[in-house]
Design a protein around this motif. Structure first.
Motif, PDB file in Angstrom:
ATOM      1  N   LEU A 194       1.358  -1.317   0.201  1.00 37.35           N
ATOM      2  CA  LEU A 194       0.292  -0.281   0.047  1.00 37.35           C
ATOM      3  C   LEU A 194       0.862   1.000   0.152  1.00 37.35           C
ATOM      4  O   LEU A 194       0.867   1.856  -0.406  1.00 37.35           O
ATOM      5  CB  LEU A 194      -0.892   0.251   1.120  1.00 37.35           C
ATOM      6  CG  LEU A 194      -2.535  -1.093   1.098  1.00 37.35           C
ATOM      7  CD1 LEU A 194      -2.915  -1.444   2.509  1.00 37.35           C
ATOM      8  CD2 LEU A 194      -2.824  -0.550   0.184  1.00 37.35           C
ATOM      9  N   ARG A 195       1.875   1.225   0.458  1.00 41.91           N
ATOM     10  CA  ARG A 195       2.467   2.291   0.832  1.00 41.91           C
ATOM     11  C   ARG A 195       3.292   2.542  -0.253  1.00 41.91           C
ATOM     12  O   ARG A 195       4.096   3.822  -0.918  1.00 41.91           O
ATOM     13  CB  ARG A 195       3.755   2.087   1.433  1.00 41.91           C
ATOM     14  CG  ARG A 195       3.433   2.452   2.938  1.00 41.91           C
ATOM     15  CD  ARG A 195       4.204   2.230   3.698  1.00 41.91           C
ATOM     16  NE  ARG A 195       4.195   2.202   5.452  1.00 41.91           N
ATOM     17  CZ  ARG A 195       3.725   3.067   6.399  1.00 41.91           C
ATOM     18  NH1 ARG A 195       4.322   4.378   5.931  1.00 41.91           N
ATOM     19  NH2 ARG A 195       2.788   2.790   7.663  1.00 41.91           N
ATOM     20  N   ASP A 196       3.717   1.532  -1.607  1.00 40.77           N
ATOM     21  CA  ASP A 196       3.991   1.752  -2.588  1.00 40.77           C
ATOM     22  C   ASP A 196       3.126   2.584  -3.804  1.00 40.77           C
ATOM     23  O   ASP A 196       3.409   2.544  -5.008  1.00 40.77           O
ATOM     24  CB  ASP A 196       4.568   0.598  -3.373  1.00 40.77           C
ATOM     25  CG  ASP A 196       5.999   0.077  -2.234  1.00 40.77           C
ATOM     26  OD1 ASP A 196       6.413   0.992  -1.882  1.00 40.77           O
ATOM     27  OD2 ASP A 196       6.182  -1.018  -2.527  1.00 40.77           O
ATOM     28  N   VAL A 197       1.924   2.586  -3.235  1.00 37.02           N
ATOM     29  CA  VAL A 197       0.837   3.280  -4.522  1.00 37.02           C
ATOM     30  C   VAL A 197       1.021   4.839  -4.482  1.00 37.02           C
ATOM     31  O   VAL A 197       1.427   5.589  -3.641  1.00 37.02           O
ATOM     32  CB  VAL A 197      -0.241   3.435  -3.864  1.00 37.02           C
ATOM     33  CG1 VAL A 197      -1.596   3.380  -4.723  1.00 37.02           C
ATOM     34  CG2 VAL A 197      -0.658   1.620  -4.068  1.00 37.02           C
ATOM     35  N   PRO A 198       1.488   5.600  -5.676  1.00 37.88           N
ATOM     36  CA  PRO A 198       2.006   6.768  -5.616  1.00 37.88           C
ATOM     37  C   PRO A 198       0.750   7.234  -5.126  1.00 37.88           C
ATOM     38  O   PRO A 198      -0.685   7.078  -5.261  1.00 37.88           O
ATOM     39  CB  PRO A 198       1.241   6.824  -7.428  1.00 37.88           C
ATOM     40  CG  PRO A 198       2.054   5.247  -7.319  1.00 37.88           C
ATOM     41  CD  PRO A 198       1.953   4.649  -6.824  1.00 37.88           C
ATOM     42  N   GLY A 199       1.276   8.553  -4.100  1.00 34.15           N
ATOM     43  CA  GLY A 199       0.452   9.159  -3.540  1.00 34.15           C
ATOM     44  C   GLY A 199       0.102   8.726  -2.155  1.00 34.15           C
ATOM     45  O   GLY A 199      -0.494   9.615  -1.220  1.00 34.15           O
TER      46      GLY A 199
ATOM     47  N   PHE B 299      -2.741  10.399  -6.070  1.00 33.72           N
ATOM     48  CA  PHE B 299      -3.264   9.044  -5.763  1.00 33.72           C
ATOM     49  C   PHE B 299      -4.542   8.986  -7.208  1.00 33.72           C
ATOM     50  O   PHE B 299      -5.464   9.549  -6.982  1.00 33.72           O
ATOM     51  CB  PHE B 299      -3.619   9.101  -5.090  1.00 33.72           C
ATOM     52  CG  PHE B 299      -4.676   7.573  -3.760  1.00 33.72           C
ATOM     53  CD1 PHE B 299      -3.696   6.717  -3.835  1.00 33.72           C
ATOM     54  CD2 PHE B 299      -5.910   7.462  -3.404  1.00 33.72           C
ATOM     55  CE1 PHE B 299      -4.854   5.829  -3.553  1.00 33.72           C
ATOM     56  CE2 PHE B 299      -6.590   6.721  -3.462  1.00 33.72           C
ATOM     57  CZ  PHE B 299      -6.328   5.446  -3.315  1.00 33.72           C
ATOM     58  N   ASP B 300      -4.548   7.631  -6.783  1.00 32.64           N
ATOM     59  CA  ASP B 300      -5.963   6.467  -7.951  1.00 32.64           C
ATOM     60  C   ASP B 300      -5.970   5.866  -7.487  1.00 32.64           C
ATOM     61  O   ASP B 300      -6.230   4.857  -7.270  1.00 32.64           O
ATOM     62  CB  ASP B 300      -5.658   6.803  -9.616  1.00 32.64           C
ATOM     63  CG  ASP B 300      -6.751   6.584 -10.400  1.00 32.64           C
ATOM     64  OD1 ASP B 300      -8.082   6.526  -9.610  1.00 32.64           O
ATOM     65  OD2 ASP B 300      -6.432   5.555 -11.584  1.00 32.64           O
ATOM     66  N   ALA B 301      -7.879   5.623  -6.847  1.00 24.79           N
ATOM     67  CA  ALA B 301      -7.622   4.648  -6.005  1.00 24.79           C
ATOM     68  C   ALA B 301      -8.556   3.360  -6.777  1.00 24.79           C
ATOM     69  O   ALA B 301      -8.192   2.221  -6.570  1.00 24.79           O
ATOM     70  CB  ALA B 301      -9.512   5.096  -5.520  1.00 24.79           C
TER      71      ALA B 301
ATOM     72  N   LEU C 185      -5.287   0.412  -6.996  1.00 23.16           N
ATOM     73  CA  LEU C 185      -5.926  -0.904  -5.539  1.00 23.16           C
ATOM     74  C   LEU C 185      -6.446  -1.806  -6.160  1.00 23.16           C
ATOM     75  O   LEU C 185      -6.692  -2.740  -5.734  1.00 23.16           O
ATOM     76  CB  LEU C 185      -6.034   0.089  -4.825  1.00 23.16           C
ATOM     77  CG  LEU C 185      -6.414   1.333  -3.626  1.00 23.16           C
ATOM     78  CD1 LEU C 185      -6.749   1.377  -2.200  1.00 23.16           C
ATOM     79  CD2 LEU C 185      -4.017   0.983  -3.754  1.00 23.16           C
ATOM     80  N   GLU C 186      -7.093  -1.742  -7.163  1.00 24.36           N
ATOM     81  CA  GLU C 186      -7.635  -3.092  -7.681  1.00 24.36           C
ATOM     82  C   GLU C 186      -7.036  -3.996  -8.042  1.00 24.36           C
ATOM     83  O   GLU C 186      -7.156  -5.212  -7.689  1.00 24.36           O
ATOM     84  CB  GLU C 186      -8.487  -2.396  -8.647  1.00 24.36           C
ATOM     85  CG  GLU C 186     -10.320  -2.002  -8.347  1.00 24.36           C
ATOM     86  CD  GLU C 186     -10.364  -1.331  -9.640  1.00 24.36           C
ATOM     87  OE1 GLU C 186     -10.536  -1.412 -11.049  1.00 24.36           O
ATOM     88  OE2 GLU C 186     -11.580  -0.192  -9.634  1.00 24.36           O
ATOM     89  N   ARG C 187      -5.741  -3.930  -8.689  1.00 22.18           N
ATOM     90  CA  ARG C 187      -5.149  -4.912  -8.815  1.00 22.18           C
ATOM     91  C   ARG C 187      -3.892  -5.500  -7.774  1.00 22.18           C
ATOM     92  O   ARG C 187      -4.276  -6.576  -7.915  1.00 22.18           O
ATOM     93  CB  ARG C 187      -3.848  -4.150  -9.125  1.00 22.18           C
ATOM     94  CG  ARG C 187      -2.845  -3.287  -8.375  1.00 22.18           C
ATOM     95  CD  ARG C 187      -1.421  -2.903  -9.031  1.00 22.18           C
ATOM     96  NE  ARG C 187      -0.854  -2.192  -8.352  1.00 22.18           N
ATOM     97  CZ  ARG C 187      -0.709  -1.159  -7.920  1.00 22.18           C
ATOM     98  NH1 ARG C 187      -1.916  -0.354  -8.351  1.00 22.18           N
ATOM     99  NH2 ARG C 187       0.677  -0.985  -6.987  1.00 22.18           N
TER     100      ARG C 187
END
Length: 452
Positions: A412-417, A439-441, A444-446
């Motif tokens: 989760l911390r590696d997700v941009p934003g 951040f683009d919600a 997270l779907e991946r």
């Protein structure tokens, strides 16, 4: 939103608004109508105005925590009954001491955090921010309406009538919660909506949050102190009868609201919240100084009140947004609880200290208190770091233990934003602090551990 959410939000926003309307309707008329109470002095009148803030400040966080154990609706009914009892006591009292007791009892119904928790129980995550914004709007409308409804109602039914009307609003609130608001199937702990004991130390040690807490306390100290002197100046210096004060407040608040909107947009869209905040505090201090020093004519008083309420409305809108942005992940509810406690404590100090100064030093002493407090706040605001622009985002997770909490946290911390992550294993929930410009919600779907 589905029908249940719309119904719940409308009812709870109405309850919140009616409660705030009842608390604030006495502000613009109390110093004028309270003079006839037995034993009334400026100091005691000031304590009576701010007394509700003391009990609100002491009970705000405990009420929210108790609702987890005893149920949301039960605590709301209890709070509204206490509020109504305080209103009836104040209305029936012919002495200042009885009114003070009634105001303290009014504040004992500290159900703000419980209402927010129930709202969270009854709304889905994707609609929760919108729901809370609607409640916030209802509070702003109630405050604005109270400033002109108070003088109108006071002219018709007097001070006791305002308190009795307030009790009636509380009883309507009970009926609304009982008959319109659904009972949630189960209680959940919403750390973005209600205080949590284990988050208090983290919030109370955060200097950025403490500066904002001081700010909301100072803002409501100044507001309460202002109503110790402004109504009397309008009547005795400007010559406007108490029955005519409503149109001054109505015109001032209406124009001030529209005047502050562009600054909200600039602060949020262009990420200039610090300059907007500092400018508003400076404007409020200058408005207080002008109200004290400029000739007390209708034109100067109206102009001073316009800039006062323009700055007040701007700060009242900015500060909750900044608290939300600055609060640690999974601690927004606790941060808002401390913030609300500071707000009500500021109202109490403004009434009590302002009343004492009014009795011993006169109007000049009250305005001096307001300006000094605002200058201290301005110094704190100017030296604070640029506010964060992160927002809270909650994610429902599955099979955390099987995948490894550390692995989920790292992913989760590696997700941009994403700036911060707190995972609640027992609740299968992650609280994120995110910057929506990056951040683009949908990203997270991946992840297989994110619940669809």
């Amino acid at each position: 939103m589905n029908a249940l959410e719309k119904r719940s939000i409308a009812a709870l926003a109405s309850v919140y608004a009616m409660r705030m309307l009842g608390l604030f309707m006495v502000l613009p008329v109390f110093m004028l109508l309270g003079e006839d109470l037995a034993g009334a002095t400026p100091a005691l009148l000031g304590i009576a105005i701010g007394a509700y803030g003391l009990s609100q400040a002491l009970l705000q966080i405990p009420f929210g925590m108790l609702s987890d154990r005893y149920g949301r609706k039960r605590l709301i009914f209890c709070g509204l009954v206490i509020f109504a009892a305080g209103s009836l006591l104040a209305g029936a009292s012919e002495s200042i001491y009885g009114v003070i007791a009634g105001r303290i009892l009014q504040g004992g119904g500290a159900i703000a955090s419980v209402l927010m928790a129930l709202l969270s129980d009854l709304t889905r995550e994707e609609n929760r921010t919108k729901a809370m914004a609607i409640v916030g709007l209802s509070i702003g409308v109630a405050f604005s309406a109270s400033l002109f409804l108070g003088p109108l109602l006071g002219a018709l039914v007097g001070l006791s009538g305002i308190f009795y009307a307030t009790a009636g609003l509380a009883l309507i609130g009970i009926v609304l919660v009982h008959s319109v608001v659904p009972t949630p199937v189960g209680k959940n702990t919403h750390l973005d909506a209600q205080p949590a004991k284990d988050k208090l130390r983290q919030v109370l040690s955060n200097r950025r949050l403490l500066r904002l807490d001081f700010g909301i306390g100072a803002l409501h100290l100044v507001l309460t102190a202002a109503f110790l002197v402004v109504p009397v100046l309008l009547r005795d210096q400007v010559g406007v009868p108490a029955t005519e004060h409503w149109w001054i407040y109505l015109s001032v608040m209406g124009l001030a609201f529209f005047a502050m909107v562009p600054f909200i947009i600039i602060g949020e869209k262009r990420r200039m919240m610090k300059p907007v905040l500092c400018g508003a505090v400076a404007m409020l201090a200058l408005a207080c100084f002008a109200l004290a020093k400029l000739p007390h004519t209708l034109g100067f008083m109206w102009g001073g009140l316009f800039f006062f309420f323009m700055a007040f409305n701007l700060l009242e809108a900015c500060l909750p947004s900044l608290i939300s942005k600055e609060s640690p992940a999974a601690a927004k509810g606790t941060a808002m609880g401390v913030y609300s406690t500071s707000q009500f404590f500021g109202a109490f100090v403004g009434g009590a200290l302002g009343g004492a100064l009014l009795e011993h030093t006169g109007v000049e002493g009250v305005f001096a208190l307001m300006v000094v407090v605002l200058l201290i706040w301005l110094g704190l605001a100017l030296t604070m770091k640029r506010p964060s622009h992160a927002s809270s985002f909650m994610v429902q997770l599955v099979d955390i233990k099987g995948r490894g909490v550390q692995a989920v946290d790292s992913a989760l911390r590696d997700v941009p934003g994403v700036e911060d992550v707190v995972i609640l294993v027992d609740a299968d929930t992650a609280y994120l602090k995110v910057d929506y410009r990056q951040f683009d919600a949908a990203s997270l779907e991946r992840f297989a551990f994110v619940r669809p």
